[in-house]
Design an enzyme around this catalytic site. Structure first.
Site, PDB file in Angstrom:
ATOM      1  N   LYS A 200       0.869  -1.192   0.000  1.00  0.00           N
ATOM      2  CA  LYS A 200       0.000   0.000   0.000  1.00  0.00           C
ATOM      3  C   LYS A 200       0.894   1.227   0.000  1.00  0.00           C
ATOM      4  CE  LYS A 200      -2.262   3.081   1.978  1.00  0.00           C
ATOM      5  NZ  LYS A 200      -1.994   4.471   1.623  1.00  0.00           N
ATOM      6  N   GLY A 252       5.947   4.618   8.922  1.00  0.00           N
ATOM      7  CA  GLY A 252       5.141   5.839   8.901  1.00  0.00           C
ATOM      8  C   GLY A 252       5.142   6.486  10.268  1.00  0.00           C
ATOM      9  N   SER A 253       4.044   7.139  10.601  1.00  0.00           N
ATOM     10  CA  SER A 253       4.005   7.916  11.841  1.00  0.00           C
ATOM     11  C   SER A 253       3.816   7.010  13.063  1.00  0.00           C
ATOM     12  CB  SER A 253       2.860   8.926  11.771  1.00  0.00           C
ATOM     13  OG  SER A 253       1.632   8.247  11.652  1.00  0.00           O
ATOM     14  N   THR A 254       4.264   7.491  14.205  1.00  0.00           N
ATOM     15  CA  THR A 254       4.116   6.736  15.450  1.00  0.00           C
ATOM     16  C   THR A 254       2.629   6.544  15.773  1.00  0.00           C
ATOM     17  OG1 THR A 254       6.233   7.542  16.230  1.00  0.00           O
ATOM     18  CG2 THR A 254       4.731   6.743  17.917  1.00  0.00           C
ATOM     19  N   GLY A 257       1.309   3.789  13.665  1.00  0.00           N
ATOM     20  CA  GLY A 257       1.965   2.566  14.133  1.00  0.00           C
ATOM     21  C   GLY A 257       1.307   2.024  15.391  1.00  0.00           C
ATOM     22  N   GLU A 274       8.395   0.652  11.670  1.00  0.00           N
ATOM     23  CA  GLU A 274       9.513   1.603  11.537  1.00  0.00           C
ATOM     24  C   GLU A 274       8.878   2.977  11.576  1.00  0.00           C
ATOM     25  OE1 GLU A 274      11.570   4.165  10.616  1.00  0.00           O
ATOM     26  OE2 GLU A 274      11.962   3.470   8.565  1.00  0.00           O
ATOM     27  N   CYS A 308      12.969   9.728   8.402  1.00  0.00           N
ATOM     28  CA  CYS A 308      12.669   9.267   9.764  1.00  0.00           C
ATOM     29  C   CYS A 308      13.888   9.377  10.673  1.00  0.00           C
ATOM     30  CB  CYS A 308      12.143   7.840   9.733  1.00  0.00           C
ATOM     31  SG  CYS A 308      13.139   6.748   8.728  1.00  0.00           S
ATOM     32  N   GLU A 405       8.894  15.213  16.302  1.00  0.00           N
ATOM     33  CA  GLU A 405       9.412  15.056  14.938  1.00  0.00           C
ATOM     34  C   GLU A 405       8.802  16.141  14.048  1.00  0.00           C
ATOM     35  OE1 GLU A 405       8.169  11.471  12.771  1.00  0.00           O
ATOM     36  OE2 GLU A 405      10.255  11.276  12.128  1.00  0.00           O
TER      37      GLU A 405
HETATM   38  P1  NDP Z   1       1.091   8.167   8.107  1.00  0.00           P
HETATM   39  O1  NDP Z   1       1.637   7.321   9.192  1.00  0.00           O
HETATM   40  O2  NDP Z   1      -0.329   8.560   8.162  1.00  0.00           O
HETATM   41  O3  NDP Z   1       1.318   7.448   6.679  1.00  0.00           O
HETATM   42  C1  NDP Z   1       2.157   6.358   6.433  1.00  0.00           C
HETATM   43  C2  NDP Z   1       1.419   5.300   5.615  1.00  0.00           C
HETATM   44  O4  NDP Z   1       0.364   4.729   6.401  1.00  0.00           O
HETATM   45  C3  NDP Z   1       0.744   5.846   4.370  1.00  0.00           C
HETATM   46  O5  NDP Z   1       0.762   4.858   3.359  1.00  0.00           O
HETATM   47  C4  NDP Z   1      -0.673   6.069   4.867  1.00  0.00           C
HETATM   48  O6  NDP Z   1      -1.602   6.126   3.829  1.00  0.00           O
HETATM   49  C5  NDP Z   1      -0.883   4.862   5.735  1.00  0.00           C
HETATM   50  N1  NDP Z   1      -1.942   5.003   6.737  1.00  0.00           N
HETATM   51  C6  NDP Z   1      -2.536   6.137   7.184  1.00  0.00           C
HETATM   52  N2  NDP Z   1      -3.445   5.839   8.142  1.00  0.00           N
HETATM   53  C7  NDP Z   1      -3.405   4.499   8.305  1.00  0.00           C
HETATM   54  C8  NDP Z   1      -4.090   3.584   9.162  1.00  0.00           C
HETATM   55  N3  NDP Z   1      -4.976   4.002  10.065  1.00  0.00           N
HETATM   56  N4  NDP Z   1      -3.802   2.261   9.089  1.00  0.00           N
HETATM   57  C9  NDP Z   1      -2.881   1.821   8.209  1.00  0.00           C
HETATM   58  N5  NDP Z   1      -2.204   2.625   7.364  1.00  0.00           N
HETATM   59  C10 NDP Z   1      -2.463   3.955   7.414  1.00  0.00           C
HETATM   60  O7  NDP Z   1       2.007   9.434   8.001  1.00  0.00           O
HETATM   61  P2  NDP Z   1       1.578  10.900   7.495  1.00  0.00           P
HETATM   62  O8  NDP Z   1       1.670  10.890   6.042  1.00  0.00           O
HETATM   63  O9  NDP Z   1       0.268  11.325   8.076  1.00  0.00           O
HETATM   64  O10 NDP Z   1       2.717  11.799   8.160  1.00  0.00           O
HETATM   65  C11 NDP Z   1       2.529  12.301   9.494  1.00  0.00           C
HETATM   66  C12 NDP Z   1       3.813  12.362  10.230  1.00  0.00           C
HETATM   67  O11 NDP Z   1       4.327  11.040  10.364  1.00  0.00           O
HETATM   68  C13 NDP Z   1       4.931  13.139   9.536  1.00  0.00           C
HETATM   69  O12 NDP Z   1       4.862  14.490   9.815  1.00  0.00           O
HETATM   70  C14 NDP Z   1       6.144  12.496  10.129  1.00  0.00           C
HETATM   71  O13 NDP Z   1       6.424  13.086  11.367  1.00  0.00           O
HETATM   72  C15 NDP Z   1       5.735  11.057  10.355  1.00  0.00           C
HETATM   73  N6  NDP Z   1       6.189  10.155   9.269  1.00  0.00           N
HETATM   74  C16 NDP Z   1       7.230   9.329   9.522  1.00  0.00           C
HETATM   75  C17 NDP Z   1       7.718   8.523   8.521  1.00  0.00           C
HETATM   76  C18 NDP Z   1       8.864   7.607   8.742  1.00  0.00           C
HETATM   77  O14 NDP Z   1       9.576   7.295   7.784  1.00  0.00           O
HETATM   78  N7  NDP Z   1       9.066   7.083   9.933  1.00  0.00           N
HETATM   79  C19 NDP Z   1       7.155   8.537   7.176  1.00  0.00           C
HETATM   80  C20 NDP Z   1       6.007   9.393   7.028  1.00  0.00           C
HETATM   81  C21 NDP Z   1       5.582  10.173   8.045  1.00  0.00           C
HETATM   82  P3  NDP Z   1      -1.972   7.556   3.176  1.00  0.00           P
HETATM   83  O15 NDP Z   1      -0.698   8.183   2.769  1.00  0.00           O
HETATM   84  O16 NDP Z   1      -2.763   7.120   2.033  1.00  0.00           O
HETATM   85  O17 NDP Z   1      -2.689   8.319   4.238  1.00  0.00           O
END
Ligand code: NDP
Length: 495
Positions: A200, A252-254, A257, A274, A308, A405
């Site tokens: 995804k 993705g975001s904490t 996660g 992660e 990240c 972050e």
């Molecule tokens: P998210 O955690 O929302 O997005 C990461 C992925 O998870 C995307 O593919 C997203 O889809 C998907 N996703 C969103 N909601 C859900 C859910 N409930 N269940 C499963 N998957 C989901 O990050 P954001 O884009 O909102 O970024 C927010 C903050 O997160 C940033 O400002 C940053 O601080 C942090 N971040 C950290 C990252 C890292 O590498 N550790 C990477 C990205 C963000 P979709 O994009 O379609 O919403």
């Protein structure tokens, strides 16, 4: 803990006009991208429209222009992808590792063949400088497939002969900051271990994952072994909860996660997370300071700070703090901010308006809490999402800009007196993903590294990635490792 003031008044800040360097434009051609007007879901080895018929436009964050429309998966598509994955799983798992390795090797070669196109699409869809997509994202994505192609027939060696089997159907959710590279980090080890996968991509950057699906077709990956479900967060939420999923890998975001962890608690679905970070980049007085300044620049301005493991907290030994801040500010003013498609650009566009809003809110909080903001006075394009390279001085450890972050081109400068204070401040974080140590003294580097609670510690460098090295964090940065032989383990059930 004392805070040493390294305020703006104390630091000579040369005017940007006095040091302006001009470069001729060096734009990469967007024509290389050859984008289709519309992209479908990739399920069962072919592209098909979503059951709900819904599509969303993906835009170029540097201009706001539409690039293509992309299918939005719904619950029925998730079910379909899981069903075809379950059908494909036994044959893929039964294939000898040598044969799976050949398939991964073909994927790596095809990524290399289409590298220029992939780099252009990554930059158009995500806003990162073409220099980074071309020299880092795409070559590293190919390198991950090459590396795990080599492991596919050597799993018994990685596991010291212990009996093992693949987990089965894995759901892989990747973010927008390294779209193709994160897809490679996830898919390559999963496939090498004999799993089948449903990927995804993030909704702001789905395009290279869909081009990767074309590559999978060309590489003769059997139908159903990989599906790509584009769509928003709801697709990710449905996917991780879908019956039939055996393992989830999320970057993705904490907050998300934790949501996934709650959803899977008590089940036997495997999970690796992660998540974010607030990594400390520690500069000792004996370090080569010009190199350290380059390391700070690379640590926080690489990919606009959408990293990240970004070195977003710089800890400098008091005796050299003023000098480091001075040299850093001097260097920051030479960063070229603007058109990501220009090969001279150092800092591109912020990935989305939502992310720009998050950066602006945290920077405002930094100013309100009393830190001093230094933003490079550069001309930003009128359209698109932009934020100037920014340094905060006079930062206290409790400030939001020192603890949360920001995920943007914003660095918080703090000081320390001795090693124990450096370690205490570096570890004073809810996160534990990465750290950097700048020193000329090897014994000090080893000592500090052992006492830092961070999954990755770089010495005299920062943001170095290699497919043979494990990557992952502690605390709120998540758990599990990706990369190297350690990255195989989450995809195997080992007796
Ligand atoms: P998210 O955690 O929302 O997005 C990461 C992925 O998870 C995307 O593919 C997203 O889809 C998907 N996703 C969103 N909601 C859900 C859910 N409930 N269940 C499963 N998957 C989901 O990050 P954001 O884009 O909102 O970024 C927010 C903050 O997160 C940033 O400002 C940053 O601080 C942090 N971040 C950290 C990252 C890292 O590498 N550790 C990477 C990205 C963000 P979709 O994009 O379609 O919403």
């Amino acid at each position: 803990m004392a805070i040493t003031k390294i305020s703006a008044e104390a630091v000579p800040l040369p005017a940007r006009d006095a040091i302006r360097w001009d470069y001729a434009p060096a734009p990469e051609s967007p024509a290389v991208a050859r984008l289709a007007p519309s992209y479908d879901l990739f399920i069962g080895g072919h592209f098909a429209p979503p059951e709900g018929g819904s599509y969303a436009v993906t835009v170029n964050p540097a201009t706001g222009e539409a690039l293509a429309e992309v299918a939005q998966a719904g619950p029925a598509d998730v079910q379909r992808a899981v069903a075809v994955a379950q059908d494909a799983a036994p044959a893929w798992a039964a294939l000898p590792g040598l044969e799976r390795g050949k398939v991964l090797f073909r994927i790596a070669r095809l990524i290399q063949e289409r590298s220029r196109e992939l780099a252009v699409v990554e930059t158009l869809d995500g806003g990162k400088p073409i220099r980074e997509s071309r020299d880092i994202d795409i070559p590293l994505a190919a390198a991950h497939f090459f590396s795990y192609a080599g492991w596919a027939d050597k799993l018994p060696y990685a596991l010291l002969g212990r009996p093992h089997r693949p987990r089965g159907v894995v759901a892989q959710i990747v973010p927008w900051n390294f779209p193709l590279l994160m897809a490679a980090w996830k898919l390559a080890p999963a496939l090498a271990c004999g799993n089948v996968a449903i990927l995804k991509p993030a909704d702001t950057t789905p395009l290279t994952a869909l081009l990767l699906a074309e590559i999978l077709q060309e590489a003769d990956v059997p139908p159903g072994v990989v599906s790509v479900l584009s769509g928003d967060g709801a697709v990710g939420a449905a996917l991780v909860r879908a019956p039939g999923i055996d393992k989830v890998a999320f970057t993705g975001s904490t907050a998300v996660g934790k949501d996934i962890q709650r959803a899977l608690a008590g089940s036997d679905v495997g999970l690796t997370l992660e998540l974010g970070g607030k990594s400390a980049n520690i500069v000792f007085e004996d370090a080569a300071l010009d190199q350290a300044v380059e390391g700070i620049i690379n640590g926080i301005f690489f990919n606009q700070g959408h990293v990240c493991c970004a070195g977003s907290r710089v800890l400098v030994q008091e005796s050299v703090a003023r000098e480091v801040v001075d040299r850093l500010w001097h260097r920051m003013q030479r960063l070229r901010v603007g058109d990501p498609m220009d090969k001279n650009t150092d800092v591109g566009a912020i990935n989305s308006a939502a992310q720009l809003g998050r950066i602006e809110r945290l920077v405002e909080a930094g100013e309100q809490e009393g830190a001093i903001r230094h933003s490079v006075p550069c001309e930003l394009p009128e359209r698109g999402n932009w934020f100037p390279p920014t340094m905060f001085t006079d930062v206290a450890p409790a400030h939001r800009i020192a603890t949360e972050e920001i995920f943007g081109p914003v660095v918080s400068m703090m000081t320390f007196r001795d090693e124990s204070e450096a370690i205490e401040k570096a570890n004073n974080s809810a996160y534990g993903l990465a750290a950097g140590v700048w020193t000329d003294k090897g014994s000090r580097a080893f000592e500090i590294t052992n006492r830092l609670r961070a999954g990755v510690v770089w010495q005299n460098t920062f943001n170095r990635f290699d497919p043979t090295a494990a990557f992952g964090g502690f605390k709120e940065s998540g758990f599990g490792r990706e990369g190297g032989p350690a990255g195989l383990l989450p995809y195997l059930v080992v007796a």
